[in-house]
Motif scaffolding. Structure first.
Motif, PDB file in Angstrom:
ATOM      1  N   HIS A 142     -35.948  23.845 -73.967  1.00 44.24           N
ATOM      2  CA  HIS A 142     -35.967  22.707 -72.964  1.00 44.24           C
ATOM      3  C   HIS A 142     -34.665  22.235 -72.417  1.00 44.24           C
ATOM      4  CE1 HIS A 142     -39.913  21.699 -74.674  1.00 44.24           C
ATOM      5  NE2 HIS A 142     -39.593  21.830 -75.905  1.00 44.24           N
ATOM      6  N   ALA A 143     -33.409  23.015 -72.626  1.00 50.98           N
ATOM      7  CA  ALA A 143     -32.469  23.098 -71.781  1.00 50.98           C
ATOM      8  C   ALA A 143     -32.596  24.021 -70.566  1.00 50.98           C
ATOM      9  CB  ALA A 143     -31.460  23.834 -72.723  1.00 50.98           C
ATOM     10  N   VAL A 144     -32.702  23.148 -69.383  1.00 56.92           N
ATOM     11  CA  VAL A 144     -33.239  23.778 -68.110  1.00 56.92           C
ATOM     12  C   VAL A 144     -32.037  24.265 -67.430  1.00 56.92           C
ATOM     13  CG1 VAL A 144     -35.365  22.738 -68.212  1.00 56.92           C
ATOM     14  CG2 VAL A 144     -33.670  21.600 -67.109  1.00 56.92           C
ATOM     15  N   LEU A 145     -30.802  23.993 -67.669  1.00 57.63           N
ATOM     16  CA  LEU A 145     -29.795  24.468 -66.840  1.00 57.63           C
ATOM     17  C   LEU A 145     -29.838  26.000 -66.822  1.00 57.63           C
ATOM     18  CD1 LEU A 145     -26.737  22.120 -67.659  1.00 57.63           C
ATOM     19  CD2 LEU A 145     -28.085  22.180 -65.520  1.00 57.63           C
ATOM     20  N   PRO A 146     -29.332  26.489 -65.654  1.00 55.18           N
ATOM     21  CA  PRO A 146     -29.558  27.990 -65.515  1.00 55.18           C
ATOM     22  C   PRO A 146     -28.240  28.712 -66.378  1.00 55.18           C
ATOM     23  CG  PRO A 146     -28.852  27.147 -63.737  1.00 55.18           C
ATOM     24  CD  PRO A 146     -29.183  26.072 -64.266  1.00 55.18           C
ATOM     25  N   SER A 147     -28.721  29.848 -66.810  1.00 58.08           N
ATOM     26  CA  SER A 147     -27.634  30.861 -67.462  1.00 58.08           C
ATOM     27  C   SER A 147     -27.076  31.542 -66.375  1.00 58.08           C
ATOM     28  CB  SER A 147     -28.193  31.584 -68.626  1.00 58.08           C
ATOM     29  OG  SER A 147     -29.274  32.535 -67.971  1.00 58.08           O
ATOM     30  N   GLN A 148     -25.888  32.276 -66.798  1.00 55.81           N
ATOM     31  CA  GLN A 148     -25.306  33.198 -65.941  1.00 55.81           C
ATOM     32  C   GLN A 148     -26.300  34.207 -65.390  1.00 55.81           C
ATOM     33  OE1 GLN A 148     -22.394  32.742 -64.206  1.00 55.81           O
ATOM     34  NE2 GLN A 148     -23.125  34.478 -63.157  1.00 55.81           N
ATOM     35  N   ALA A 149     -27.146  34.697 -66.589  1.00 56.55           N
ATOM     36  CA  ALA A 149     -28.144  35.892 -66.429  1.00 56.55           C
ATOM     37  C   ALA A 149     -29.303  35.280 -65.382  1.00 56.55           C
ATOM     38  CB  ALA A 149     -28.789  36.277 -67.551  1.00 56.55           C
ATOM     39  N   ASP A 150     -29.653  33.720 -65.544  1.00 57.57           N
ATOM     40  CA  ASP A 150     -30.665  33.278 -64.465  1.00 57.57           C
ATOM     41  C   ASP A 150     -30.098  33.453 -63.101  1.00 57.57           C
ATOM     42  OD1 ASP A 150     -32.363  32.716 -66.618  1.00 57.57           O
ATOM     43  OD2 ASP A 150     -31.520  30.617 -66.804  1.00 57.57           O
ATOM     44  N   ILE A 151     -28.788  33.026 -62.974  1.00 57.07           N
ATOM     45  CA  ILE A 151     -28.323  32.931 -61.675  1.00 57.07           C
ATOM     46  C   ILE A 151     -28.136  34.360 -61.048  1.00 57.07           C
ATOM     47  CG2 ILE A 151     -25.767  32.479 -60.371  1.00 57.07           C
ATOM     48  CD1 ILE A 151     -25.606  29.948 -62.294  1.00 57.07           C
ATOM     49  N   GLU A 152     -27.660  35.375 -61.749  1.00 55.30           N
ATOM     50  CA  GLU A 152     -27.495  36.808 -61.285  1.00 55.30           C
ATOM     51  C   GLU A 152     -28.911  37.399 -61.051  1.00 55.30           C
ATOM     52  OE1 GLU A 152     -24.725  38.471 -60.397  1.00 55.30           O
ATOM     53  OE2 GLU A 152     -23.923  36.712 -60.936  1.00 55.30           O
ATOM     54  N   MET A 153     -29.892  37.016 -61.709  1.00 55.63           N
ATOM     55  CA  MET A 153     -31.304  37.682 -61.314  1.00 55.63           C
ATOM     56  C   MET A 153     -31.705  36.790 -60.104  1.00 55.63           C
ATOM     57  SD  MET A 153     -34.609  36.504 -61.753  1.00 55.63           S
ATOM     58  CE  MET A 153     -34.592  35.166 -63.070  1.00 55.63           C
ATOM     59  N   THR A 154     -31.488  35.607 -60.111  1.00 55.63           N
ATOM     60  CA  THR A 154     -31.855  35.209 -58.571  1.00 55.63           C
ATOM     61  C   THR A 154     -31.284  35.588 -57.634  1.00 55.63           C
ATOM     62  OG1 THR A 154     -32.153  32.905 -59.996  1.00 55.63           O
ATOM     63  CG2 THR A 154     -32.163  32.561 -57.590  1.00 55.63           C
ATOM     64  N   ARG A 155     -29.971  35.935 -57.605  1.00 54.73           N
ATOM     65  CA  ARG A 155     -29.329  36.666 -56.648  1.00 54.73           C
ATOM     66  C   ARG A 155     -29.804  37.868 -56.401  1.00 54.73           C
ATOM     67  NH1 ARG A 155     -23.782  34.495 -58.851  1.00 54.73           N
ATOM     68  NH2 ARG A 155     -23.307  32.906 -57.576  1.00 54.73           N
ATOM     69  N   ARG A 156     -30.294  38.592 -57.301  1.00 53.99           N
ATOM     70  CA  ARG A 156     -30.805  40.037 -56.825  1.00 53.99           C
ATOM     71  C   ARG A 156     -32.217  39.741 -56.356  1.00 53.99           C
ATOM     72  NH1 ARG A 156     -29.686  40.714 -62.326  1.00 53.99           N
ATOM     73  NH2 ARG A 156     -31.783  41.207 -62.888  1.00 53.99           N
ATOM     74  N   LEU A 157     -33.134  38.689 -56.845  1.00 51.34           N
ATOM     75  CA  LEU A 157     -34.286  38.720 -55.916  1.00 51.34           C
ATOM     76  C   LEU A 157     -34.102  38.257 -54.546  1.00 51.34           C
ATOM     77  CD1 LEU A 157     -36.488  36.700 -58.747  1.00 51.34           C
ATOM     78  CD2 LEU A 157     -37.079  38.785 -57.571  1.00 51.34           C
ATOM     79  N   LEU A 158     -33.134  37.118 -54.381  1.00 47.36           N
ATOM     80  CA  LEU A 158     -32.717  36.613 -52.894  1.00 47.36           C
ATOM     81  C   LEU A 158     -32.350  37.970 -51.976  1.00 47.36           C
ATOM     82  CD1 LEU A 158     -30.616  33.494 -53.501  1.00 47.36           C
ATOM     83  CD2 LEU A 158     -32.612  33.906 -51.781  1.00 47.36           C
ATOM     84  N   THR A 159     -31.540  38.794 -52.480  1.00 49.09           N
ATOM     85  CA  THR A 159     -31.208  40.057 -51.918  1.00 49.09           C
ATOM     86  C   THR A 159     -32.451  41.066 -51.523  1.00 49.09           C
ATOM     87  OG1 THR A 159     -28.883  40.092 -52.690  1.00 49.09           O
ATOM     88  CG2 THR A 159     -29.767  42.164 -51.802  1.00 49.09           C
ATOM     89  N   ALA A 160     -33.137  41.101 -52.460  1.00 43.70           N
ATOM     90  CA  ALA A 160     -34.239  42.214 -52.230  1.00 43.70           C
ATOM     91  C   ALA A 160     -35.358  41.467 -51.211  1.00 43.70           C
ATOM     92  CB  ALA A 160     -35.151  42.296 -53.646  1.00 43.70           C
ATOM     93  N   ALA A 161     -35.684  40.163 -51.502  1.00 45.23           N
ATOM     94  CA  ALA A 161     -36.485  39.381 -50.585  1.00 45.23           C
ATOM     95  C   ALA A 161     -35.882  39.426 -48.879  1.00 45.23           C
ATOM     96  CB  ALA A 161     -36.780  38.046 -50.910  1.00 45.23           C
ATOM     97  N   ASP A 162     -34.631  39.218 -48.810  1.00 44.04           N
ATOM     98  CA  ASP A 162     -34.021  39.246 -47.461  1.00 44.04           C
ATOM     99  C   ASP A 162     -33.940  40.582 -47.075  1.00 44.04           C
ATOM    100  OD1 ASP A 162     -32.530  37.747 -45.291  1.00 44.04           O
ATOM    101  OD2 ASP A 162     -30.912  38.899 -46.217  1.00 44.04           O
ATOM    102  N   THR A 163     -33.847  41.468 -47.773  1.00 40.40           N
ATOM    103  CA  THR A 163     -34.036  43.107 -47.344  1.00 40.40           C
ATOM    104  C   THR A 163     -35.398  42.975 -46.595  1.00 40.40           C
ATOM    105  OG1 THR A 163     -32.316  43.801 -48.659  1.00 40.40           O
ATOM    106  CG2 THR A 163     -33.710  45.239 -47.743  1.00 40.40           C
ATOM    107  N   LEU A 164     -36.269  42.786 -47.054  1.00 43.66           N
ATOM    108  CA  LEU A 164     -37.736  42.964 -46.956  1.00 43.66           C
ATOM    109  C   LEU A 164     -38.345  41.954 -45.883  1.00 43.66           C
ATOM    110  CD1 LEU A 164     -39.039  44.238 -50.426  1.00 43.66           C
ATOM    111  CD2 LEU A 164     -38.554  45.793 -48.308  1.00 43.66           C
ATOM    112  N   GLY A 165     -37.486  40.903 -45.675  1.00 40.68           N
ATOM    113  CA  GLY A 165     -38.211  39.948 -44.863  1.00 40.68           C
ATOM    114  C   GLY A 165     -39.108  38.830 -45.201  1.00 40.68           C
TER     115      GLY A 165
END
Length: 177
Positions: free
Chosen positions: A127-150
């Motif tokens: 129930h602690a919903v603040l993102p962990s460092q792993a959550d932030i890094e995974m989101t960055r990887r998703l953003l990069t992949a999505a941006d690359t593919l449009g």
């Protein structure tokens, strides 16, 4: 029900834990099967492709579908160009404190569905919903992949039955800042 609070929470209890509570492996297996059948019956037979109208409705939906999970799970809502849901898929289940996410697989599925955008979400059983460092890094990887593919990556939500965190709204990730 007294121990887990509601039927939605009971659905996520694994068979081993049910057996410990009921003390009869056959009865526990029957109860688990009934819960799974009930979940299937509750699913719509056709998808109406509703549009995502607002964040509040989306958060309520995510909390109802995964907020009470006893292990972390990761789901993606794949959207068309008008933000209508093409598919809502629970891609991975993890442990009580983590779920492994593979951006390559998210993008592969997005391309298969020919989606224009997606929203990611995962739950925190603590129930602690603040993102962990792993959550932030995974989101960055998703953003990069999505941006690359449009493909537009609208947001990544962390939810529990009580609260939520929007990576975009809270500007947890630099590109969304």
């Amino acid at each position: 029900m007294a121990r887990f609070g509601n039927a939605a929470s009971l659905y996520f209890v694994d068979l081993h834990e049910l057996t410990e509570i009921i003390h009869d492996p056959q009865q526990a297996a029957k109860l688990k099967a009934i819960l799974q059948i009930a979940a299937e019956i509750g699913k719509p037979t056709t998808i109406e492709h509703p549009a995502i109208k607002n964040c509040v409705d989306l958060v309520h939906y995510l909390q109802a579908t995964m907020g009470d999970g006893r292990v972390e799970s990761f789901r993606v809502l794949f959207l068309d160009a008008h933000n209508r849901i093409i598919a809502d898929e629970l891609l991975w289940r993890g442990t009580v404190s983590e779920v492994q996410v593979y951006p390559r697989e998210v993008m592969r599925r997005a391309l298969e569905l020919d989606c224009s955008a997606f929203i990611a979400a995962h739950n925190h059983p603590s129930h602690a919903v603040l993102p962990s460092q792993a959550d932030i890094e995974m989101t960055r990887r998703l953003l990069t992949a999505a941006d690359t593919l449009g493909i537009a990556f609208h947001d990544h939500f962390i939810v529990s039955s009580r609260s939520y965190h929007s990576m975009r709204f809270h500007r947890s990730i630099d590109p969304w800042g």
